[in-house]
Design a protein around this motif. Sequence first.
Motif, PDB file in Angstrom:
ATOM      1  N   LEU A 118      10.607 -35.180   1.395  1.00  0.00           N
ATOM      2  CA  LEU A 118      12.357 -35.294   1.640  1.00  0.00           C
ATOM      3  C   LEU A 118      12.516 -34.808   3.180  1.00  0.00           C
ATOM      4  O   LEU A 118      12.019 -33.833   3.687  1.00  0.00           O
ATOM      5  CB  LEU A 118      12.435 -33.645   0.967  1.00  0.00           C
ATOM      6  CG  LEU A 118      13.492 -32.999   1.073  1.00  0.00           C
ATOM      7  CD1 LEU A 118      15.065 -34.048   0.440  1.00  0.00           C
ATOM      8  CD2 LEU A 118      14.210 -31.577   0.093  1.00  0.00           C
ATOM      9  N   ILE A 119      13.308 -35.646   3.917  1.00  0.00           N
ATOM     10  CA  ILE A 119      13.298 -35.796   5.214  1.00  0.00           C
ATOM     11  C   ILE A 119      14.801 -34.642   5.121  1.00  0.00           C
ATOM     12  O   ILE A 119      15.643 -35.402   4.433  1.00  0.00           O
ATOM     13  CB  ILE A 119      13.704 -37.098   5.435  1.00  0.00           C
ATOM     14  CG1 ILE A 119      12.074 -37.476   5.542  1.00  0.00           C
ATOM     15  CG2 ILE A 119      14.186 -36.792   7.064  1.00  0.00           C
ATOM     16  CD1 ILE A 119      11.999 -38.891   5.989  1.00  0.00           C
ATOM     17  N   SER A 120      15.305 -34.117   6.640  1.00  0.00           N
ATOM     18  CA  SER A 120      16.087 -33.331   6.104  1.00  0.00           C
ATOM     19  C   SER A 120      17.354 -34.035   6.791  1.00  0.00           C
ATOM     20  O   SER A 120      17.317 -35.373   7.556  1.00  0.00           O
ATOM     21  CB  SER A 120      16.551 -31.539   6.928  1.00  0.00           C
ATOM     22  OG  SER A 120      16.542 -32.501   8.554  1.00  0.00           O
ATOM     23  N   ASP A 121      18.641 -33.435   7.037  1.00  0.00           N
ATOM     24  CA  ASP A 121      19.950 -34.276   8.061  1.00  0.00           C
ATOM     25  C   ASP A 121      19.502 -34.385   9.090  1.00  0.00           C
ATOM     26  O   ASP A 121      19.779 -35.456  10.301  1.00  0.00           O
ATOM     27  CB  ASP A 121      21.154 -33.489   7.587  1.00  0.00           C
ATOM     28  CG  ASP A 121      21.302 -32.285   7.811  1.00  0.00           C
ATOM     29  OD1 ASP A 121      20.570 -31.749   7.759  1.00  0.00           O
ATOM     30  OD2 ASP A 121      22.966 -32.094   7.252  1.00  0.00           O
ATOM     31  N   THR A 122      18.479 -33.775   9.185  1.00  0.00           N
ATOM     32  CA  THR A 122      18.754 -34.042  11.478  1.00  0.00           C
ATOM     33  C   THR A 122      17.166 -34.503  11.078  1.00  0.00           C
ATOM     34  O   THR A 122      16.886 -34.313  12.477  1.00  0.00           O
ATOM     35  CB  THR A 122      17.804 -32.182  11.767  1.00  0.00           C
ATOM     36  OG1 THR A 122      17.219 -31.308  11.362  1.00  0.00           O
ATOM     37  CG2 THR A 122      19.783 -31.624  11.847  1.00  0.00           C
ATOM     38  N   GLY A 123      16.827 -35.270  10.455  1.00  0.00           N
ATOM     39  CA  GLY A 123      15.149 -36.078  10.788  1.00  0.00           C
ATOM     40  C   GLY A 123      14.376 -35.412  10.496  1.00  0.00           C
ATOM     41  O   GLY A 123      12.996 -35.975  10.499  1.00  0.00           O
ATOM     42  N   GLN A 124      13.901 -33.945  10.265  1.00  0.00           N
ATOM     43  CA  GLN A 124      12.944 -32.882  10.076  1.00  0.00           C
ATOM     44  C   GLN A 124      12.505 -33.622   8.378  1.00  0.00           C
ATOM     45  O   GLN A 124      13.210 -33.417   7.288  1.00  0.00           O
ATOM     46  CB  GLN A 124      12.450 -31.653   9.590  1.00  0.00           C
ATOM     47  CG  GLN A 124      12.858 -31.174  10.802  1.00  0.00           C
ATOM     48  CD  GLN A 124      13.190 -29.670  10.601  1.00  0.00           C
ATOM     49  OE1 GLN A 124      14.264 -29.017  10.605  1.00  0.00           O
ATOM     50  NE2 GLN A 124      12.143 -28.793  12.272  1.00  0.00           N
ATOM     51  N   ILE A 125      10.800 -33.707   8.230  1.00  0.00           N
ATOM     52  CA  ILE A 125      10.376 -33.099   7.367  1.00  0.00           C
ATOM     53  C   ILE A 125       9.773 -32.132   6.278  1.00  0.00           C
ATOM     54  O   ILE A 125       9.540 -30.832   6.937  1.00  0.00           O
ATOM     55  CB  ILE A 125       8.789 -34.086   7.271  1.00  0.00           C
ATOM     56  CG1 ILE A 125       8.891 -35.896   7.693  1.00  0.00           C
ATOM     57  CG2 ILE A 125       8.183 -34.001   5.596  1.00  0.00           C
ATOM     58  CD1 ILE A 125       7.649 -35.685   7.414  1.00  0.00           C
ATOM     59  N   LEU A 126      11.187 -31.955   5.247  1.00  0.00           N
ATOM     60  CA  LEU A 126      11.432 -31.088   4.980  1.00  0.00           C
ATOM     61  C   LEU A 126       9.541 -30.463   3.214  1.00  0.00           C
ATOM     62  O   LEU A 126       9.274 -29.632   3.095  1.00  0.00           O
ATOM     63  CB  LEU A 126      12.055 -30.656   3.846  1.00  0.00           C
ATOM     64  CG  LEU A 126      13.419 -30.160   4.880  1.00  0.00           C
ATOM     65  CD1 LEU A 126      15.084 -30.393   4.140  1.00  0.00           C
ATOM     66  CD2 LEU A 126      13.608 -29.997   6.001  1.00  0.00           C
ATOM     67  N   ILE A 127       9.920 -31.906   2.928  1.00  0.00           N
ATOM     68  CA  ILE A 127       8.616 -31.388   1.567  1.00  0.00           C
ATOM     69  C   ILE A 127       7.524 -33.028   1.830  1.00  0.00           C
ATOM     70  O   ILE A 127       8.489 -33.597   2.118  1.00  0.00           O
ATOM     71  CB  ILE A 127       9.042 -31.166  -0.065  1.00  0.00           C
ATOM     72  CG1 ILE A 127       9.775 -29.820   0.512  1.00  0.00           C
ATOM     73  CG2 ILE A 127       7.990 -31.148  -0.792  1.00  0.00           C
ATOM     74  CD1 ILE A 127      10.427 -29.310  -0.888  1.00  0.00           C
ATOM     75  N   HIS A 128       6.289 -33.226   2.346  1.00  0.00           N
ATOM     76  CA  HIS A 128       5.536 -33.399   2.145  1.00  0.00           C
ATOM     77  C   HIS A 128       4.502 -33.626   0.961  1.00  0.00           C
ATOM     78  O   HIS A 128       4.191 -32.898   0.446  1.00  0.00           O
ATOM     79  CB  HIS A 128       4.438 -33.998   3.475  1.00  0.00           C
ATOM     80  CG  HIS A 128       3.742 -34.971   3.191  1.00  0.00           C
ATOM     81  ND1 HIS A 128       2.515 -34.555   3.633  1.00  0.00           N
ATOM     82  CD2 HIS A 128       3.439 -35.929   2.758  1.00  0.00           C
ATOM     83  CE1 HIS A 128       1.694 -35.909   4.001  1.00  0.00           C
ATOM     84  NE2 HIS A 128       2.132 -36.748   3.129  1.00  0.00           N
TER      85      HIS A 128
END
Length: 152
Positions: A118-128
């Motif tokens: 799950l990737i945030s709207d800023t490109g960060q991986i929130l959940i792997h």
Amino acid sequence: MGNMKFWAAAAHIAPVYLDPGASAEKACSVIAEAARNGASLVVFSESFLPGFPVWAALYPPIQSHEHFKRFLTASVYIDGPEIERVRKAASDNGVFVSIGFSERNSASVGGLWNSNVLISDTGQILIHHRKLVATFFEKLVWDPGDGAGLVV
């Protein structure tokens, strides 16, 4: 909360089978299209990168070694260029993205996981997340997950 609107896009599309680079580019195009149409979340299928190993359900294991080798080679790393492209597309378009992928790991020669990010709207991986229990024929392809991605 009032009348909050939320648009999600279910990207029910086929990947470019066993071509993770081309599939990542296709995903980026769909992310941009969905964002232009108002989506704030774009969701891709299980094992979108590099495609789903349906051959494992069709052939006996003794006849699927070559399929597995090709699938292994086409599987991607969490820190590889394919996931990075999708992260950039999420950031560039300001949308959240959920994408499934067959995950390789540099610590293992043939170990794969059925993973999702799950990737945030800023490109960060929130959940792997690595799927905990592969079902039926999937056990011939993917290892059990480790539970590290089980966060709320």
